[in-house]
Design an enzyme around this catalytic site. Sequence first.
Site, mmCIF file in Angstrom:
data_model
loop_
_atom_site.group_PDB
_atom_site.id
_atom_site.type_symbol
_atom_site.label_atom_id
_atom_site.label_comp_id
_atom_site.label_asym_id
_atom_site.label_seq_id
_atom_site.Cartn_x
_atom_site.Cartn_y
_atom_site.Cartn_z
ATOM 1 N N LYS A 179 30.522 11.150 76.902
ATOM 2 C CA LYS A 179 31.831 11.375 77.521
ATOM 3 C C LYS A 179 31.598 12.022 78.873
ATOM 4 O O LYS A 179 30.986 13.079 78.980
ATOM 5 C CB LYS A 179 32.736 12.275 76.673
ATOM 6 C CG LYS A 179 34.164 12.248 77.249
ATOM 7 C CD LYS A 179 35.040 13.393 76.818
ATOM 8 C CE LYS A 179 34.858 14.640 77.588
ATOM 9 N NZ LYS A 179 35.226 14.586 79.018
ATOM 10 N N GLU A 255 23.680 23.561 77.217
ATOM 11 C CA GLU A 255 23.183 23.959 78.545
ATOM 12 C C GLU A 255 24.399 24.461 79.301
ATOM 13 O O GLU A 255 25.260 23.674 79.713
ATOM 14 C CB GLU A 255 22.549 22.760 79.272
ATOM 15 C CG GLU A 255 21.412 22.076 78.531
ATOM 16 C CD GLU A 255 20.168 22.940 78.367
ATOM 17 O OE1 GLU A 255 20.059 23.971 79.054
ATOM 18 O OE2 GLU A 255 19.321 22.599 77.537
ATOM 19 N N CYS A 289 24.821 25.310 88.325
ATOM 20 C CA CYS A 289 24.643 26.338 87.284
ATOM 21 C C CYS A 289 23.513 27.285 87.633
ATOM 22 O O CYS A 289 23.520 28.443 87.235
ATOM 23 C CB CYS A 289 24.354 25.653 85.956
ATOM 24 S SG CYS A 289 23.027 24.443 86.060
ATOM 25 N N GLU A 388 30.886 33.646 86.499
ATOM 26 C CA GLU A 388 30.382 32.536 87.304
ATOM 27 C C GLU A 388 31.498 32.056 88.228
ATOM 28 O O GLU A 388 32.511 31.540 87.751
ATOM 29 C CB GLU A 388 29.958 31.413 86.332
ATOM 30 C CG GLU A 388 29.210 30.299 86.974
ATOM 31 C CD GLU A 388 28.842 29.220 85.954
ATOM 32 O OE1 GLU A 388 29.627 28.968 85.018
ATOM 33 O OE2 GLU A 388 27.765 28.608 86.113
HETATM 34 P P1 NAD Z 1 33.583 22.397 81.480
HETATM 35 O O1 NAD Z 1 33.074 23.215 80.358
HETATM 36 O O2 NAD Z 1 34.939 22.665 81.979
HETATM 37 O O3 NAD Z 1 33.554 20.848 81.104
HETATM 38 C C1 NAD Z 1 32.358 20.206 80.715
HETATM 39 C C2 NAD Z 1 32.695 18.991 79.879
HETATM 40 O O4 NAD Z 1 33.285 19.424 78.667
HETATM 41 C C3 NAD Z 1 33.677 18.025 80.519
HETATM 42 O O5 NAD Z 1 33.265 16.712 80.242
HETATM 43 C C4 NAD Z 1 34.983 18.341 79.809
HETATM 44 O O6 NAD Z 1 35.876 17.273 79.769
HETATM 45 C C5 NAD Z 1 34.474 18.683 78.429
HETATM 46 N N1 NAD Z 1 35.368 19.511 77.608
HETATM 47 C C6 NAD Z 1 36.325 20.377 78.017
HETATM 48 N N2 NAD Z 1 36.937 20.938 76.951
HETATM 49 C C7 NAD Z 1 36.352 20.427 75.848
HETATM 50 C C8 NAD Z 1 36.528 20.613 74.455
HETATM 51 N N3 NAD Z 1 37.445 21.452 73.965
HETATM 52 N N4 NAD Z 1 35.733 19.936 73.603
HETATM 53 C C9 NAD Z 1 34.786 19.087 74.062
HETATM 54 N N5 NAD Z 1 34.580 18.849 75.385
HETATM 55 C C10 NAD Z 1 35.338 19.520 76.267
HETATM 56 O O7 NAD Z 1 32.494 22.543 82.636
HETATM 57 P P2 NAD Z 1 32.537 21.872 84.083
HETATM 58 O O8 NAD Z 1 33.541 22.597 84.898
HETATM 59 O O9 NAD Z 1 32.629 20.398 83.957
HETATM 60 O O10 NAD Z 1 31.073 22.169 84.617
HETATM 61 C C11 NAD Z 1 30.718 23.355 85.205
HETATM 62 C C12 NAD Z 1 29.975 24.218 84.225
HETATM 63 O O11 NAD Z 1 28.806 23.533 83.768
HETATM 64 C C13 NAD Z 1 29.478 25.494 84.845
HETATM 65 O O12 NAD Z 1 29.689 26.559 83.967
HETATM 66 C C14 NAD Z 1 28.000 25.233 85.040
HETATM 67 O O13 NAD Z 1 27.232 26.407 85.099
HETATM 68 C C15 NAD Z 1 27.681 24.382 83.860
HETATM 69 N N6 NAD Z 1 26.453 23.589 84.056
HETATM 70 C C16 NAD Z 1 25.335 23.950 83.376
HETATM 71 C C17 NAD Z 1 24.147 23.245 83.571
HETATM 72 C C18 NAD Z 1 22.878 23.627 82.810
HETATM 73 O O14 NAD Z 1 21.912 22.871 82.838
HETATM 74 N N7 NAD Z 1 22.845 24.763 82.138
HETATM 75 C C19 NAD Z 1 24.122 22.168 84.463
HETATM 76 C C20 NAD Z 1 25.291 21.830 85.140
HETATM 77 C C21 NAD Z 1 26.456 22.544 84.922
#
Ligand code: NAD
Length: 499
Positions: A179, A255, A289, A388
Amino acid sequence: MGFPISTDKIERRHYINGAFSESSDKGTFPAKSPYSHEKIVDMCEATAEDTNRAVAAAKAAFPAWSNLDPYTRGGYMKKLSELILQSNHELKQLDAMSMGRPVSQYFDAVFTARMFEQYATLGCEAKGSTSLNTPGFVNMVLRQPFGPVAAIIPWNVPTMMIGMKLAPALAAGCTVVLKSSEKAPLTPAKFAALAHEAGFPPGVINVLSGHGTPSGATLSSHMDIRCINFTGSTFTGRKIQAAAASSNLKKVILELGGKSPALIFDDADIEKAAGETAASLQMIMGQACIANSRIYVQETVAEKFKTAFTAIYKAAKKGDPLLPETQHGPQADEIQFERVKAYLQSASDGKGKLELGGHATKVDGTGFFIEPTIYSDVPEDEKTQREEVFGPFVSINTFTTEAEAIAKANDTEYGLYASVYTNDLSRAMRVAKAFESGLVGVNCTSPTAASDTPLGGYKASGQGREGIGYSLDEYLEHKTVMVKVNDVPGLDAAKVPHA
Ligand code: NAD
């Protein structure tokens, strides 16, 4: 303004069981440019029904895919790797259009093509071990794929995320439902088209677009998904883990977010440290991140460091992310923009000292732009120092002793990436050992990383590891098979289970 790719050529549908389809309820959501605010396309929004259909397809495809020899699976993956490389330019443009990533900073397609290429041969490493240590038995440990797995990815580096998650899962023999993020759905949809062209059997790769609810939530609580690999915020990671626990206790790989520290000691090359730490924040406008969003400089060199850092940090050329000269584009969308603006407000109400920026802005009269922002002397309990921000926002604080620097670096719930700049090798190693962090940079900082070493976080930055040589294991179950081959007089193996 228009887009470089004709919008009727952009894939906007789900890819389920080897075919492209609209949503079951015909629902859509708009993918918009964060630079011009123009709508690009109406993406299909996956319903629970679409999601269940994708899981059913992955489940049905699993027996045949997992029974293929790894070389045949690898053949599909090699073909996909070639197609991703050929589409590098288009993938770059699609991310710039949907989430404002400057094309000048795009390396994701090459990274992901290499992941598929490497895992195309690593599939034959999915094997177990044997033991003759139990008298009368030949025992073996089989490593077998989990079954259909789910991957839920964020918007900041979607193509890279596909490589990190899908390449090892497919090599291990799992089938996948991916997804994408609602903020960056275009490159994953293009990836689906490339997977189709590569000829993967129907159901092996399924790609959905849409929001966390309903599609993401359906996947994380689905009884037929055996393992879920999620990258995104810690906030959502907690929800996914809770959904897994309350459904079928599926394996969860997380992650998550970061609040990464960089420590700059007075014996370091200050100009180099300033340049690299500034570049870490300039990467995707601070929406990484692993960005070193908390910098601690030894007091004696603090002014020199701040001067050098500020000069580099503010110089990034702002503008249209589709132009090759642009280094600083808009934030990913209006939600991210408003989120960062709220942190700017919180910082201006707080006790830190504003050194640079501090405002939202417009460039070329448009776009969700945030000025590169620096605060110094920020109290450690300020909201912006603990949470963050995910924007071009950095704190530069000072320290006097090594022990103080380490304590401040570790005073966070996150533990993704930490860096130290010093020319004292013993100190570098002491600090590296003391960091509570999954990745450590010595005289380097993020995004520097090696794809063949484990990537992942300590503490609330996640669990499980990705990276070549590490991820394959995450998708393989252990199964012990005990084969009794003869009786051993005087020895009852059942009574010596740990022989
Ligand atoms: P997010 O948590 O808002 O969304 C991530 C994904 O989860 C999206 O596809 C979203 O649609 C989905 N999602 C949202 N609610 C959900 C639910 N209840 N159940 C299942 N899926 C759900 O994060 P974002 O804003 O897309 O990304 C930014 C975040 O990602 C930051 O916190 C960043 O640090 C982190 N990140 C971490 C890494 C790593 O390797 N550790 C890499 C890139 C980004």
